[in-house]
Motif scaffolding. Structure first.
Motif: not given
Length: 603
Positions: A22-27, A32-36, A155-163, A179-185
């Protein structure tokens, strides 16, 4: 170790993992709610369905069979040949990304450039990101084989959060990039992921005092690069043939089920500890905690490979075969695909955060306590009784949780989508989709519990037969989803999944009934609720539905808050009724959350 102690540690494992996930998913949820709020649903559909499918398909075709072959068996092998074999995933990834990229650009429908700009660049960069991720495959397999759980998690947590952070920044400051945004991310995500593994092993192998070096088959970072072995063989041909066998075995099955993301027998050839490391500790577990839990549960690398006979369980997200139906059959436009994918991910949060940890940890419990493929009357009756009591309580818990989500989700789906993504989600098909998904969550909850018991008690032959049934069900799912989406739009995917899940539940219930029919135990009684509690659910559903009509969602925030207050009151009344009527379940929860604390002190 007795069954009660194993049960206690399984309960603690589920509860602690739930909080960490829950802690990880909350971040990422908040980001994602902000991005949408800054995107069109067409861009979301192209990124989350079309381009993500390209990325995941390329990875599956290039590496999945290699992973299964190279993780089968123990760590005693010629690792130079194994690493050489793994490096072949990179040229394969280049081939598949070029081939699939050509299909995505030339054969599939291309989005309107005025609505979704830079589609071709997105295809190229998502394919490139898959190739970049394959550069870390030798490091990943070596880490998994030697149980570096903490490395994988970080590794996975850091990568997802930074993305997510990079995506949010680019969406806010450069929204015209499309799509440049999501491709680069996406490219940034895979680069960070690979660098985490490379940096870790570089530092580890450069520290002679490290105790982990004693267990590693390499002594220098250059040993991880392709090289000719002493006997002159570049690869182990036995592993290469096994890789080809895995590829042929899982190819069709992947198309029909989970969109090339994982096979039914993804755990084949792996011991229970590796199963837990790969599947369960995708949350924020630490190496210390994982070792403690494994030791407490009595699990050993030398144990029978109980996971060999276990297919993918039910408490997962919706099967990803629907992405292929969307992409190749054009049953939905890009906007509807985007809304569906968001609702799918939002609805599956409950399954991933609550039901999956329970399912994974109690599968280990059932597999430890029961003897696979052996009749209940021929086993130790104390263990059979404990397993029956646990199964009954888990079924009751799953039914109550699923009913609560279904009943209250119906009246609060529109409000939840409006808060999460604004009018893009709360208008149109979004609320209907989420309401339908709430019903699907109820079926997911029940199926997760029944299948975790079924797959722990079935013999290997029974599971093999069940896999063929699952393959047939998956074929029917694709056909049914196509027909239903033609008839009722994107809701058809969820209805097809409900049908599929209902058949799986029926099969599991039949197995459980046969398993216990000659014993005095009746664990399926857990699916029976008291009439008072059922009446409370019905009354709460009616009251909240009326509240939604008059208070949500066009009346402003005071009315919305009043609607939330009505729901909170009804939820409190429902939980209070459950507390008073389901005393057996309450006793189970109290005792099993207390047992681990006592056993911790003993260990």
């Amino acid at each position: 170790m007795g069954s009660q102690e194993v049960l206690g540690h399984a309960a603690r494992l589920a509860s602690s993992g739930l909080l960490l996930q829950v802690l990880f998913r909350l971040i990422t949820f908040v980001l994602n709610a902000f991005i949408l709020r800054f995107l069109s649903k067409e861009i979301v559909g192209v990124v989350n369905v079309r381009l993500t499918l390209l990325y995941s398909t390329t990875l599956f075709l290039a590496r999945e069979a290699f992973r299964r072959a190279c993780l089968s068996g123990g760590t005693q092998r010629d690792w130079s040949q194994t690493l050489n074999l793994l490096w072949l995933t990179v040229p394969l990834g280049v081939f598949w990304s070029l081939f699939l990229g050509w299909i995505w650009l030339q054969l599939l429908e291309v989005p309107d450039p005025n609505v979704v700009p830079h589609y071709a660049t997105g295809v190229v960069l998502f394919g490139l990101s898959a190739v970049v991720e394959l550069l870390g495959e030798p490091f990943w397999v070596l880490a998994q084989a030697h149980m570096f759980v903490k490395l994988k998690v970080i590794a996975e947590s850091l990568s997802v959060i930074l993305k997510s952070v990079l995506t949010a920044f680019l969406v806010l400051w450069l929204p015209h990039w499309g799509l440049y945004i999501f491709s680069l991310a996406q490219l940034f995500y895979t680069t960070v992921l690979v660098l985490c593994y490379v940096i870790y092993f570089t530092k580890l192998l450069g520290s002679p005092e490290s105790t982990k070096l004693q267990t590693l088959p390499v002594s220098r970072i250059t040993d991880l690069l392709p090289n000719i072995t002493r006997n002159g063989a570049f690869i182990n041909w036995k592993e290469a043939k096994l890789t080809w066998s895995f590829f042929k075995q899982s190819f069709l099955k992947q198309i029909l089920t989970e969109g090339f993301k994982s096979s039914f027998n993804k755990f084949e050839g792996m011991d229970p500890v590796q199963v837990m490391a790969l599947n369960w500790f995708s949350g924020l577990q630490t190496t210390h905690v994982s070792r403690h839990v494994f030791a407490a549960a009595g699990l050993s690398l030398l144990q029978t490979k109980a996971s060999r006979a276990r297919p993918e369980c039910g408490a997962r997200s919706l099967l990803h075969g629907e992405r292929y139906v969307m992409t190749f059959l054009n049953v939905l436009n890009f906007g509807d695909q985007g809304v569906y994918d968001i609702v799918n991910n939002l609805g599956s949060l409950v399954a991933r955060l609550i039901f999956q940890p329970i399912e994974e940890s109690f599968y280990i419990f059932f597999a430890k306590v029961l003897e696979r493929g052996k009749d209940a009357t021929l086993q130790k009756q104390e263990d059979v009784a404990v397993a029956a009591a646990v199964l009954e309580s888990l079924l009751k818990l799953a039914l109550l949780a699923g009913l609560t989500i279904t009943v209250f989700g119906f009246a609060y789906s529109q409000l939840a989508l409006d808060i999460y993504g604004g009018t893009m989600l709360s208008s149109g098909s979004g609320p209907v989709l989420l309401r339908s998904y709430c019903l699907y969550v109820l079926l997911l909850a029940i199926n997760g519990v029944t299948e975790c018991f079924t797959f722990a008690a079935m013999s290997k032959e029974e599971v093999d037969r069940y896999n063929f049934v699952m393959l047939a069900l998956s074929s029917s799912f694709l056909v049914l989803s196509y027909l239903l989406t033609r008839w009722c739009g994107s809701v058809g995917f969820i209805l097809a999944n409900c049908f599929n899940m209902g058949i799986r539940i029926t099969q599991s219930l039949c197995f459980i009934h046969r398993y216990y029919r000659r014993s005095p135990h009746r664990p399926l009684a857990g699916l029976h609720l008291s009439p008072v509690l059922l009446g409370t659910f019905a009354l709460s559903g009616g009251v909240t539905a009326v509240s939604e009509v008059f208070l949500c969602c066009e009346q402003g925030w005071p009315a919305r808050l009043a609607h939330i207050a009505v729901g909170a009151f009804c939820l409190g009344a429902t939980l209070g009724t459950a507390f008073l009527t389901e005393t057996k379940l309450i006793h189970f929860l109290r005792t099993q959350l207390g047992v681990p604390r006592r056993t911790d002190k003993m260990t």
